[in-house]
Design a protein around this motif. Structure first.
Motif, short mmCIF file in Angstrom:
data_model
loop_
_atom_site.label_atom_id
_atom_site.label_comp_id
_atom_site.label_asym_id
_atom_site.label_seq_id
_atom_site.Cartn_x
_atom_site.Cartn_y
_atom_site.Cartn_z
N TYR A 103 -77.54 26.01 36.06
CA TYR A 103 -77.60 26.76 37.76
C TYR A 103 -76.20 27.15 38.21
CZ TYR A 103 -81.90 23.99 37.39
OH TYR A 103 -83.23 23.84 37.06
N ALA A 104 -75.15 27.42 37.00
CA ALA A 104 -73.94 27.72 37.38
C ALA A 104 -73.85 29.11 38.09
CB ALA A 104 -73.01 27.76 35.98
N LYS A 105 -72.88 29.55 38.95
CA LYS A 105 -72.87 30.78 39.53
C LYS A 105 -72.37 31.74 38.49
CE LYS A 105 -69.57 33.12 42.27
NZ LYS A 105 -68.31 33.25 43.21
N PRO A 106 -73.20 32.79 38.37
CA PRO A 106 -72.88 33.96 37.30
C PRO A 106 -71.43 34.49 37.44
CG PRO A 106 -74.84 34.16 38.38
CD PRO A 106 -74.11 33.23 39.14
N GLU A 113 -73.84 31.55 45.48
CA GLU A 113 -74.64 30.82 45.24
C GLU A 113 -74.57 30.41 43.81
OE1 GLU A 113 -78.86 31.54 47.02
OE2 GLU A 113 -78.34 33.40 47.06
N GLY A 114 -75.19 29.13 43.55
CA GLY A 114 -75.18 28.52 42.15
C GLY A 114 -74.20 27.25 42.24
N TYR A 115 -74.10 26.54 40.99
CA TYR A 115 -73.28 25.46 40.78
C TYR A 115 -71.87 25.87 40.40
CZ TYR A 115 -71.69 21.46 37.74
OH TYR A 115 -70.97 20.41 37.50
N PHE A 134 -74.55 25.71 45.80
CA PHE A 134 -74.92 26.54 47.04
C PHE A 134 -76.57 27.16 46.65
CE2 PHE A 134 -70.27 27.26 47.85
CZ PHE A 134 -70.39 27.11 49.19
N HIS A 135 -77.12 27.37 47.62
CA HIS A 135 -78.54 28.48 47.68
C HIS A 135 -78.83 28.44 49.02
CE1 HIS A 135 -81.10 24.86 47.86
NE2 HIS A 135 -80.48 24.29 47.13
N LYS A 136 -79.39 29.56 49.21
CA LYS A 136 -80.15 29.89 50.51
C LYS A 136 -81.41 28.95 50.81
CE LYS A 136 -77.96 34.05 51.37
NZ LYS A 136 -78.09 35.59 51.63
N ILE A 137 -81.75 28.29 51.79
CA ILE A 137 -83.15 27.65 51.95
C ILE A 137 -83.77 28.53 53.31
CG2 ILE A 137 -82.32 25.53 51.47
CD1 ILE A 137 -81.74 24.70 54.27
N LEU A 200 -77.50 28.71 54.54
CA LEU A 200 -76.98 28.75 53.44
C LEU A 200 -76.62 27.01 53.18
CD1 LEU A 200 -75.96 29.85 50.62
CD2 LEU A 200 -73.78 30.22 51.93
N LEU A 201 -77.52 26.53 52.27
CA LEU A 201 -77.10 24.99 51.91
C LEU A 201 -75.88 24.84 51.10
CD1 LEU A 201 -77.77 21.91 52.15
CD2 LEU A 201 -79.10 22.49 50.11
N LYS A 202 -75.18 24.12 51.14
CA LYS A 202 -73.96 23.87 50.09
C LYS A 202 -74.09 22.10 49.87
CE LYS A 202 -69.08 23.92 49.25
NZ LYS A 202 -67.75 23.90 49.88
#
Length: 335
Positions: A103-106, A113-115, A134-137, A200-202
């Protein structure tokens, strides 16, 4: 090249009792030097079930002007919903590294978003003692489920339940904050994106650190968003700056910690103040927190609300697209 994760560095550092030099803060930032020891700040606590709404509005306005921070209790998000959110987040960070890296951030992605580990440019190349996801909920069209862990299996259900419960609190709070500015109904929420406001959840993961006197989980900052709704675990770590000294914020079980962010300071034309805060770490415990940042859409222009700008009180901030504001702040470019 493999990215260094703080969780991996921590497991090595604990045996050496040292930390890499890039995590050692300057003397003006080191917690051991800058924290007022033995005194917790009792920031305003607001009961959302108070029958007297005028009193609630008054308390929120006062806290938003003087602190930029307050805690709300009796907010109608069931404690088991919060516990499930925390449990699945904890389980994700306890997975083997290769599972988390899925799930790493590209690399090169414009989104957060991402790990990941590094978030923004830091002065003097210092690093924060934290990994994150991070990801949006919310809202549904903005969600990229590719960044939602499939392990643990209950991760999605727990996050969706929390997002659904959070809506009511956000709308109520936005209404109160708007009323405190003399705005009507949904005028305040509309000025930061309305129904397109992104949640945006972190998840912050601060592993034990052998030198918590020298390191910071997150350096001092204000949040870029409009509002932050924060759930911490029970490990102390949130600090607020008052009179140029740093104080621990008292932990209250099941409370939501509310941060006024930069966009609300802008919309209110400076009446509400974004809170200057940071995170510390501990030697023997893992601290975690779950902030949800309420962000305007990237191309949405935010500026002082027209009703709050007069000849006697001219605009104190420029109106600009949220994406431009974020770019400048992350890259330390004057706004």
């Amino acid at each position: 090249m493999e990215v260094e994760r703080v969780q991996a560095i921590a497991s090595i550092a604990m045996t050496d009792d040292t930390i890499p030099i890039e995590y050692i803060r300057t003397e003006k930032e080191q917690p051991a030097i800058t924290t007022v020891v033995g005194k917790e700040l009792e920031v305003p606590v607001i009961d959302f079930r108070n029958w007297d709404e005028k009193e609630v509005v008054k308390a929120i306005v006062k806290a938003s002007q003087n602190w930029g921070l307050f805690q709300i209790v009796n907010h109608d998000i069931p404690s088991d919903v919060i516990k499930k959110l925390q449990q699945v987040g904890k389980e994700f960070f306890e997975l083997p590294r290769e599972e988390k890296e899925k799930y790493a951030k590209p690399e090169g992605s414009p989104s957060v978003e991402g790990y990941g580990t590094k978030l923004q440019k830091e002065i003097e190349g210092k690093k924060a003692w934290v990994d994150h996801l991070f990801h949006k909920i919310w809202p549904p069209p903005s969600i990229n489920y590719g960044f939602w862990p499939q392990n643990p299996p209950s991760y999605r259900a727990a996050n969706e339940e929390y997002a659904n419960c959070l809506h009511g609190v956000v709308d109520k709070l936005m209404g109160y904050l708007g009323e405190g500015l003399g705005l009507e109904g949904v005028e305040l929420k509309a000025s930061v994106g309305g129904d397109d406001l992104a949640y945006l959840l972190k998840i912050n993961y601060y592993p034990p650190c052998p030198r918590p006197d020298l390191a910071l989980g997150v350096a001092a900052h204000t949040d870029m968003c409009a509002l932050t709704m924060l759930v911490p675990n029970e490990v102390q770590g949130l600090q607020v700056c008052r009179d140029e000294r740093w104080y621990d914020v008292k932990y209250i079980s099941n409370a939501l910690i509310i941060h006024i962010g930069d966009q609300l300071e802008i919309v209110s034309n400076g009446k509400y103040k974004a809170v200057f805060h940071r995170s510390t770490v501990t030697k023997d415990k893992t601290r975690m927190s779950w902030p949800v940042f309420l962000e305007p859409p990237s191309d949405f222009a935010v500026g002082p609300h027209p009703k709050l700008v007069t000849d006697e009180n001219p605009a104190k901030f420029k109106t600009k697209k949220y994406s431009d504001y974020v770019y400048c702040k992350l890259n330390k470019i004057p706004q």
